[in-house]
Design an enzyme around this catalytic site. Structure first.
Site, PDB file in Angstrom:
ATOM      1  CB  CYS A 188      -0.924   0.022   1.205  1.00  0.00           C
ATOM      2  SG  CYS A 188      -1.987  -1.407   1.289  1.00  0.00           S
TER       3      CYS A 188
ATOM      4  CG  HIS B 176      -3.379   3.156   2.605  1.00  0.00           C
ATOM      5  ND1 HIS B 176      -3.744   2.877   1.312  1.00  0.00           N
ATOM      6  CD2 HIS B 176      -3.409   1.976   3.269  1.00  0.00           C
ATOM      7  CE1 HIS B 176      -3.973   1.583   1.195  1.00  0.00           C
ATOM      8  NE2 HIS B 176      -3.785   1.013   2.366  1.00  0.00           N
TER       9      HIS B 176
ATOM     10  CG  ASN C 163      -6.451  -1.293   1.322  1.00  0.00           C
ATOM     11  OD1 ASN C 163      -5.792  -0.765   0.430  1.00  0.00           O
ATOM     12  ND2 ASN C 163      -5.899  -1.826   2.397  1.00  0.00           N
TER      13      ASN C 163
HETATM   14  N1  ACO Z   1     -18.128  -9.452   9.281  1.00  0.00           N
HETATM   15  C1  ACO Z   1     -18.501  -9.763  10.534  1.00  0.00           C
HETATM   16  N2  ACO Z   1     -17.622 -10.053  11.515  1.00  0.00           N
HETATM   17  C2  ACO Z   1     -16.309 -10.005  11.205  1.00  0.00           C
HETATM   18  C3  ACO Z   1     -15.856  -9.686   9.913  1.00  0.00           C
HETATM   19  C4  ACO Z   1     -16.809  -9.397   8.932  1.00  0.00           C
HETATM   20  N3  ACO Z   1     -16.473  -9.081   7.677  1.00  0.00           N
HETATM   21  N4  ACO Z   1     -14.511  -9.716   9.933  1.00  0.00           N
HETATM   22  C5  ACO Z   1     -14.121 -10.041  11.165  1.00  0.00           C
HETATM   23  N5  ACO Z   1     -15.212 -10.234  11.935  1.00  0.00           N
HETATM   24  C6  ACO Z   1     -15.277 -10.622  13.326  1.00  0.00           C
HETATM   25  C7  ACO Z   1     -14.023 -11.346  13.774  1.00  0.00           C
HETATM   26  O1  ACO Z   1     -14.122 -12.723  13.440  1.00  0.00           O
HETATM   27  C8  ACO Z   1     -14.048 -11.103  15.274  1.00  0.00           C
HETATM   28  O2  ACO Z   1     -14.943 -12.027  15.841  1.00  0.00           O
HETATM   29  P1  ACO Z   1     -14.550 -12.798  17.223  1.00  0.00           P
HETATM   30  O3  ACO Z   1     -14.361 -11.671  18.202  1.00  0.00           O
HETATM   31  O4  ACO Z   1     -15.717 -13.652  17.437  1.00  0.00           O
HETATM   32  O5  ACO Z   1     -13.270 -13.504  16.888  1.00  0.00           O
HETATM   33  C9  ACO Z   1     -14.677  -9.727  15.392  1.00  0.00           C
HETATM   34  O6  ACO Z   1     -15.317  -9.457  14.134  1.00  0.00           O
HETATM   35  C10 ACO Z   1     -13.700  -8.631  15.680  1.00  0.00           C
HETATM   36  O7  ACO Z   1     -12.572  -8.789  14.846  1.00  0.00           O
HETATM   37  P2  ACO Z   1     -11.349  -7.833  14.956  1.00  0.00           P
HETATM   38  O8  ACO Z   1     -10.240  -8.369  14.130  1.00  0.00           O
HETATM   39  O9  ACO Z   1     -11.107  -7.504  16.376  1.00  0.00           O
HETATM   40  O10 ACO Z   1     -11.973  -6.539  14.268  1.00  0.00           O
HETATM   41  P3  ACO Z   1     -11.292  -5.139  14.134  1.00  0.00           P
HETATM   42  O11 ACO Z   1     -12.111  -4.156  14.825  1.00  0.00           O
HETATM   43  O12 ACO Z   1      -9.814  -5.181  14.436  1.00  0.00           O
HETATM   44  O13 ACO Z   1     -11.431  -4.856  12.558  1.00  0.00           O
HETATM   45  C11 ACO Z   1     -10.154  -4.956  10.512  1.00  0.00           C
HETATM   46  C12 ACO Z   1     -10.852  -5.738  11.638  1.00  0.00           C
HETATM   47  C13 ACO Z   1     -11.208  -4.149   9.791  1.00  0.00           C
HETATM   48  C14 ACO Z   1      -9.491  -5.940   9.578  1.00  0.00           C
HETATM   49  C15 ACO Z   1      -9.118  -4.003  11.126  1.00  0.00           C
HETATM   50  O14 ACO Z   1      -8.331  -4.710  12.043  1.00  0.00           O
HETATM   51  C16 ACO Z   1      -8.225  -3.356  10.114  1.00  0.00           C
HETATM   52  O15 ACO Z   1      -8.655  -2.537   9.335  1.00  0.00           O
HETATM   53  N6  ACO Z   1      -6.917  -3.641  10.149  1.00  0.00           N
HETATM   54  C17 ACO Z   1      -5.919  -2.977   9.307  1.00  0.00           C
HETATM   55  C18 ACO Z   1      -5.949  -3.375   7.874  1.00  0.00           C
HETATM   56  C19 ACO Z   1      -4.943  -2.533   7.114  1.00  0.00           C
HETATM   57  O16 ACO Z   1      -4.782  -1.362   7.355  1.00  0.00           O
HETATM   58  N7  ACO Z   1      -4.184  -3.067   6.202  1.00  0.00           N
HETATM   59  C20 ACO Z   1      -3.173  -2.184   5.654  1.00  0.00           C
HETATM   60  C21 ACO Z   1      -2.563  -2.426   4.530  1.00  0.00           C
HETATM   61  S1  ACO Z   1      -3.228  -3.581   3.402  1.00  0.00           S
HETATM   62  C22 ACO Z   1      -1.953  -3.923   2.271  1.00  0.00           C
HETATM   63  O17 ACO Z   1      -0.829  -3.514   2.411  1.00  0.00           O
HETATM   64  C23 ACO Z   1      -2.280  -4.819   1.129  1.00  0.00           C
END
Ligand code: ACO
Length: 343
Positions: free
Chosen positions: A130, A270, A300
């Protein structure tokens, strides 16, 4: 150089022995097909409410079956050339930032060169996930500053839909396809790209990766069966690293130019997650009207993300000549970068 200078050009300490480098035009392309959160509800166990509240994403674009990264990159490039009143034979160098090249080799940049008919241009890809677009801008700038080239085409392009695991709700809701392009040239009386702070942390390489398909795990029936050719991510840890790295890079870039955040007309972060953008914005002390957000429409798009956003910001008139723009990115590697640009 502009007369009412409100910043310091860090390159001045070298007596401007190199030329300045400006982004003289931009263009972008997103595929037609829209994939909404409602459609994803039918694919995996998720809801529009979860995706919207946890990420800010409402929809993303998907490339057509026969539409590849090089096609989207070439479309964005054609628009940047048209906006700049340039023809493809004026391009000296093409740099494509991508983690979803058409093939491992040849480079996507070479395929774009062929599609544009830019026969004079040298061409190569860079891979910084990214962060790729800002890494590529900084690389391209070196060729303008050193008087090696007159016109460099920098493109961020991704077909992430081809590496996403469409059965994994943790990742498939986040990503989309698209491309953005920028033309780099020396523009007299302009500072252009003032600085770009780039960084990396290979200790955290496995937080966000695609394990299969390279020389470590070549494709076999077993590797495909094990899902190793899909993007994998530790979202929570990545989130924390993203906020800290983007904040530090942005502050360092501002410090180098002796610019206060209030002088920045537009911050283009980003577009990964609305909560990351809000956390970084709040800590940087920017007003909501200073921040450009379009991830609700595209999700993204990795290396294409800031490139598409930059083009949309220009098209919408949110940046005028002379404005200071801060771009800040974060991605797999881990990598990060922040650039301050006098538009
Ligand atoms: N729908 C419903 N529930 C979901 C989904 C979904 N699509 N995805 C995850 N959950 C659930 C999980 O299973 C978890 O359930 P559990 O507690 O029963 O295990 C719960 O939701 C919470 O999951 P978390 O991982 O704690 O959710 P979080 O609030 O951290 O959000 C996310 C997840 C959106 C992926 C976030 O962590 C994020 O944006 N991370 C950064 C991503 C990023 O910036 N990437 C950068 C670069 S990408 C690149 O370089 C290609």
């Amino acid at each position: 150089m502009s007369t009412t200078q409100i910043f310091k050009n860090p390159r001045a300490k070298h007596g401007f022995k190199g030329r300045t480098c400006s982004i003289t035009s931009v263009g972008s392309y997103v595929p037609e097909r829209v994939l909404t959160n409602a459609e994803l509800e039918k694919l995996v166990d998720t809801t529009d409410e979860w995706i919207t509240s946890r990420t800010g994403i409402k929809q993303r674009r998907l490339a057509a079956d026969a539409e590849f990264t090089s096609d989207m990159a070439a479309q964005a490039a054609r628009r940047a050339l048209e906006n700049g009143g340039l023809t493809s034979d004026q391009i000296d160098l093409i740099i494509v930032a991508t983690i979803t090249p058409d093939m491992l080799f040849p480079s996507t940049a070479c395929l774009v060169q062929q599609k544009l008919g830019a026969r004079r241009a040298a061409a190569f890809d860079i891979e910084a996930a990214c962060s790729g677009f800002i890494y590529a801008l900084e690389i391209g700038q070196q060729f303008i500053m050193s008087r090696t080239y007159e016109t460099v085409l920098v493109i961020g392009a991704e077909r992430l839909s081809s590496i996403v695991n469409w059965k994994d709700r943790n990742t498939c809701v986040l990503f989309g396809d698209g491309a953005g392009a920028a033309i780099l040239q020396h523009r007299p009386d302009a500072h252009g790209l003032l600085t770009a702070c780039m960084g990396a942390d290979g200790e955290k390489a496995m937080l966000l990766c695609m394990p299969g398909g390279g020389s470590r795990i070549p494709a076999t029936a077993d590797s495909v069966e094990a899902g190793l050719h899909h993007l994998q991510m530790d979202g929570k840890e990545t989130f924390k690293c993203a906020v800290n790295a983007m904040l530090n890079a942005a502050q360092e870039a501002l410090r180098r130019c002796e610019v206060d955040i209030s002088q920045i007309k537009l911050v283009i972060p980003h577009q990964a997650n609305r909560r990351i953008i809000d956390a970084v914005s709040e800590r940087l002390g920017v007003r909501p009207d200073q921040v450009f957000v379009n991830l609700d429409k595209y999700g993204n798009t990795s290396a294409a993300s800031v490139a598409i956003a930059l083009d949309e910001a220009v098209t919408q008139g949110r940046i005028q000549r002379g404005d200071l723009v801060l771009m800040v990115v974060f991605g797999a590697g881990l990598t990060w970068a922040a650039a301050v640009v006098e538009w």
